[in-house]
Design an enzyme around this catalytic site. Structure first.
Site, PDB file in Angstrom:
ATOM      1  CG  ASP A  19       0.493   0.852   4.699  1.00 57.96           C
ATOM      2  OD1 ASP A  19       1.706   0.798   4.932  1.00 57.96           O
ATOM      3  OD2 ASP A  19      -0.267  -0.114   4.833  1.00 57.96           O
ATOM      4  N   GLY A  79      -7.835  20.178  18.829  1.00 61.04           N
ATOM      5  CA  GLY A  79      -7.420  21.567  19.030  1.00 61.04           C
ATOM      6  C   GLY A  79      -7.826  22.053  20.401  1.00 61.04           C
ATOM      7  N   GLY A  80      -7.795  23.357  20.585  1.00 60.76           N
ATOM      8  CA  GLY A  80      -8.126  23.916  21.895  1.00 60.76           C
ATOM      9  C   GLY A  80      -9.628  24.034  22.131  1.00 60.76           C
ATOM     10  CD  GLN A  98      -2.824   1.287   2.398  1.00 60.43           C
ATOM     11  OE1 GLN A  98      -3.392   2.322   2.651  1.00 60.43           O
ATOM     12  NE2 GLN A  98      -3.018   0.214   3.121  1.00 60.43           N
ATOM     13  CD  GLU A 107      -1.844   2.059   8.289  1.00 63.51           C
ATOM     14  OE1 GLU A 107      -1.595   2.315   7.104  1.00 63.51           O
ATOM     15  OE2 GLU A 107      -1.907   2.930   9.175  1.00 63.51           O
TER      16      GLU A 107
HETATM   17  N1  CAO Z   1      11.740 -10.359  -9.086  1.00 65.47           N
HETATM   18  C1  CAO Z   1      12.407 -11.123  -8.216  1.00 65.47           C
HETATM   19  N2  CAO Z   1      12.393 -10.908  -6.880  1.00 65.47           N
HETATM   20  C2  CAO Z   1      11.640  -9.888  -6.439  1.00 65.47           C
HETATM   21  C3  CAO Z   1      10.922  -9.056  -7.311  1.00 65.47           C
HETATM   22  C4  CAO Z   1      10.991  -9.333  -8.686  1.00 65.47           C
HETATM   23  N3  CAO Z   1      10.354  -8.590  -9.587  1.00 65.47           N
HETATM   24  N4  CAO Z   1      10.292  -8.135  -6.567  1.00 65.47           N
HETATM   25  C5  CAO Z   1      10.593  -8.385  -5.286  1.00 65.47           C
HETATM   26  N5  CAO Z   1      11.424  -9.438  -5.201  1.00 65.47           N
HETATM   27  C6  CAO Z   1      11.998 -10.014  -4.004  1.00 65.47           C
HETATM   28  C7  CAO Z   1      12.861  -9.064  -3.241  1.00 65.47           C
HETATM   29  O1  CAO Z   1      14.116  -8.955  -3.864  1.00 65.47           O
HETATM   30  C8  CAO Z   1      12.911  -9.730  -1.871  1.00 65.47           C
HETATM   31  O2  CAO Z   1      13.851 -10.767  -1.933  1.00 65.47           O
HETATM   32  P1  CAO Z   1      15.004 -11.001  -0.797  1.00 65.47           P
HETATM   33  O3  CAO Z   1      14.348 -10.894   0.523  1.00 65.47           O
HETATM   34  O4  CAO Z   1      15.491 -12.381  -1.122  1.00 65.47           O
HETATM   35  O5  CAO Z   1      16.033  -9.967  -0.971  1.00 65.47           O
HETATM   36  C9  CAO Z   1      11.558 -10.406  -1.796  1.00 65.47           C
HETATM   37  O6  CAO Z   1      10.987 -10.328  -3.094  1.00 65.47           O
HETATM   38  C10 CAO Z   1      10.537  -9.891  -0.832  1.00 65.47           C
HETATM   39  O7  CAO Z   1      10.602  -8.540  -0.598  1.00 65.47           O
HETATM   40  P2  CAO Z   1      10.048  -7.974   0.792  1.00 65.47           P
HETATM   41  O8  CAO Z   1      10.869  -8.516   1.912  1.00 65.47           O
HETATM   42  O9  CAO Z   1       9.970  -6.519   0.671  1.00 65.47           O
HETATM   43  O10 CAO Z   1       8.552  -8.581   0.883  1.00 65.47           O
HETATM   44  P3  CAO Z   1       7.776  -9.169   2.150  1.00 65.47           P
HETATM   45  O11 CAO Z   1       6.458  -9.569   1.628  1.00 65.47           O
HETATM   46  O12 CAO Z   1       8.527 -10.198   2.877  1.00 65.47           O
HETATM   47  O13 CAO Z   1       7.628  -7.909   3.130  1.00 65.47           O
HETATM   48  C11 CAO Z   1       6.873  -5.713   3.758  1.00 65.47           C
HETATM   49  C12 CAO Z   1       6.613  -6.958   2.927  1.00 65.47           C
HETATM   50  C13 CAO Z   1       5.839  -4.674   3.364  1.00 65.47           C
HETATM   51  C14 CAO Z   1       6.745  -6.026   5.253  1.00 65.47           C
HETATM   52  C15 CAO Z   1       8.284  -5.175   3.471  1.00 65.47           C
HETATM   53  O14 CAO Z   1       8.431  -5.011   2.081  1.00 65.47           O
HETATM   54  C16 CAO Z   1       8.602  -3.860   4.166  1.00 65.47           C
HETATM   55  O15 CAO Z   1       8.848  -3.818   5.376  1.00 65.47           O
HETATM   56  N6  CAO Z   1       8.624  -2.762   3.398  1.00 65.47           N
HETATM   57  C17 CAO Z   1       8.974  -1.444   3.886  1.00 65.47           C
HETATM   58  C18 CAO Z   1       7.864  -0.859   4.706  1.00 65.47           C
HETATM   59  C19 CAO Z   1       6.582  -0.753   3.948  1.00 65.47           C
HETATM   60  O16 CAO Z   1       6.476  -0.193   2.885  1.00 65.47           O
HETATM   61  N7  CAO Z   1       5.526  -1.259   4.559  1.00 65.47           N
HETATM   62  C20 CAO Z   1       4.202  -1.007   4.018  1.00 65.47           C
HETATM   63  C21 CAO Z   1       3.524  -2.215   3.725  1.00 65.47           C
HETATM   64  S1  CAO Z   1       1.842  -1.855   3.339  1.00 65.47           S
HETATM   65  O17 CAO Z   1       1.045  -2.264   4.730  1.00 65.47           O
END
Ligand code: CAO
Length: 476
Positions: free
Chosen positions: A218, A297-298, A67, A189
């Site tokens: 988000d 606010g106040g 998001q 979030e």
């Molecule tokens: N091709 C190949 N690999 C891909 C890719 C693609 N096109 N796109 C993503 N990947 C891979 C990444 O390289 C990563 O791999 P590694 O961990 O091996 O390096 C993997 O996909 C997963 O990425 P991620 O760790 O970001 O995804 P997740 O689902 O485990 O985590 C989230 C999700 C949101 C917790 C994390 O991305 C995060 O903390 N983001 C920053 C904060 C944020 O934006 N949070 C808002 C989320 S909305 O509620």
């Protein structure tokens, strides 16, 4: 002699008018010069909204998911940027399949956050995929990502590498936390709402901390990031170089909780008198307490029942006893004696009696619907807010009229409602387009944007980097 004098006078008048005209001309010239001289283009003579969009020409490599990041790139797309969303072959953005309401169709979660974008599928961890990504880096102006900390580096797209490929590129990231003890954490979030000060200040003082329905962690952070990107694009006009833009979700939430940090410091100088708990004689601790529905606010305010509250969960109104309209409130609720009574006439005298005062106002609001209260109060400039349900908002004609709520058609899910662009520019009109299907624009981007030759495209596809099997193989 007299004639000579007259002639002289006429000549000098002529000279003066010529001078004045010349003067006028030079002022005009000066203005025209200024307009061109300060680097701004000529003022457009095209009708409003017909001279392109605010971010026309800006290319975004959209490496976002879920998001926070998609909120940001969707806004940029609405302002005219060409947003190219890079997704993992097969699954794409994980939200495509989350909370699905129509089997087989992209979820509302995805479709409502990815309007006006193009989608290319790429395996960034393959050699050919990285070749395409690097071409995208060289071609685009901004890379936006919200992967877990370190994920972009692990792919090989370090800031140094990106900057070497394209020194003009802006790299914008959402992370859960900024540099510090939690910088490596993954964040969603509600984690951000808790870590940014929102949860500790939301709810009732004797109840649990609460998260809010507004996605301040988000979508709020996505909004912050969009401003950072536009500012960096503006600075690049002068410096010629890109920069990193970082917005941590904790920081974004704390920024939105600014008034609570204000109250934290006020607390050192005595109790927070506008909080209901002050009137109830409940002592304050050393941190800002949860303030229930007290006004931020106040001006004291609370949520009051309206007609029908027994069966309708949203038959309520937010009522603010703003000081300048106090006398009008007294008249409206049938308590004119409070206008002069020493216990009620002035704001400080009312503070310890807020519970009693609001109970009296509620006796009045309970006799009317929330819209009747709204109409009657607005006639006297008394600020009130009806509690509007999502159903009421979805059906509100004025929001449809302004494009804040839009109906969008989608090839696999049909018509659905979405929130349109909440930021209205008078010369850059938003047209909300449906979100792309997974990889819908892969060929178009490889060919028209990245200018790969047919042979190169065949090689890329044969490698499986785009997830599309080459035709010969697919036929097997
Ligand atoms: N091709 C190949 N690999 C891909 C890719 C693609 N096109 N796109 C993503 N990947 C891979 C990444 O390289 C990563 O791999 P590694 O961990 O091996 O390096 C993997 O996909 C997963 O990425 P991620 O760790 O970001 O995804 P997740 O689902 O485990 O985590 C989230 C999700 C949101 C917790 C994390 O991305 C995060 O903390 N983001 C920053 C904060 C944020 O934006 N949070 C808002 C989320 S909305 O509620």
């Amino acid at each position: 002699m007299a004639k000579k004098k007259k002639d002289k006078k006429a000549k000098s008048k002529d000279k003066a008018s010529k001078k004045a005209k010349a003067g006028k001309k030079s002022v005009l010239k000066l203005v025209a010069k200024k307009a061109n001289g300060n680097g701004l283009p000529k003022v457009s003579s095209k009708p409003w909204g017909k001279d392109g969009k605010a971010l026309d020409g800006v290319k975004i490599l959209d490496f976002t998911h879920v998001q926070s990041g998609p909120t940001c790139t969707q806004l940029l797309a609405w302002f005219g940027a060409d947003v190219i969303k890079v997704e993992r072959p097969g699954t794409g953005d994980i939200t495509r399949g989350q909370l699905q309401d129509v089997p087989g169709a992209d979820s509302l979660y995805f479709t409502m956050l990815n309007h006006n974008k193009r989608s290319i599928t790429l395996d960034s961890k393959s050699k050919e995929g990285m070749k395409v990504l690097e071409r995208l880096v060289k071609t685009c102006d901004v890379l936006v990502e919200n992967f877990a900390p370190g994920a972009l580096d692990r792919m090989g797209l370090t800031w140094e590498h990106i900057h070497a490929l394209n020194p003009r590129m802006i790299v914008a990231s959402v992370k859960g936390f900024g540099p510090g003890p939690y910088e490596d954490c993954k964040v969603y979030e509600n984690v951000a709402q808790c870590a940014g000060g929102s949860a500790s200040t939301t709810g009732f003082h004797d109840g649990l901390p609460l998260v809010t329905g507004a996605q301040i962690g988000d979508s709020g952070t996505g909004l912050h990031l969009a401003l950072g990107i536009v500012s960096a694009l503006y600075q690049r006009k002068r410096t010629g170089r890109g920069q990193r833009v970082l917005t941590a979700m904790q920081d974004g939430v704390l920024n939105l909780c600014r008034v609570k940090l204000r109250d934290q410091q006020r607390l050192a100088h005595g109790p927070l008198k506008e909080y209901t708990q002050f009137g109830q004689g409940i002592p304050f601790g050393d941190a800002v307490p949860r303030a229930g529905n007290d006004s931020g606010g106040g001006q004291p305010g609370v949520i009051l029942k309206c007609k029908g509250w027994e069966t309708d969960p949203n038959a309520y109104i937010y009522f603010i006893t703003q000081a300048p309209v106090w006398e009008k409130i007294c008249d409206l609720i049938g308590q004119p004696d409070w206008k002069t009574h020493p216990d009620y006439a002035k704001p400080p005298a009312r503070l310890p009696r807020l519970k009693e005062i609001f109970e009296r106002i509620e006796q009045w609001t309970k006799t009317k619907t929330k819209f009747e209260v709204m109409n009657e109060c607005n006639a006297f400039d008394i600020p009130v807010g009806p509690i509007l349900s999502m159903k009421e908002l979805a059906e509100e004609p004025s929001l449809r009229h302004t494009g804040t709520v839009v109906e969008v058609d989608h090839p696999t899910r049909g018509k659905y409602l979405s929130v349109g662009n909440p930021i209205k520019l008078s010369d850059s009109i938003t047209e909300v387009e449906r979100s792309p299907l997974l990889g819908e624009h892969t060929d178009e981007i490889l060919t028209k944007v990245l200018k790969f030759t047919p042979r190169e495209i065949a090689e890329i596809k044969a490698s499986g980097a785009t997830g599309q099997a080459p035709k010969a193989q697919a036929a097997e």
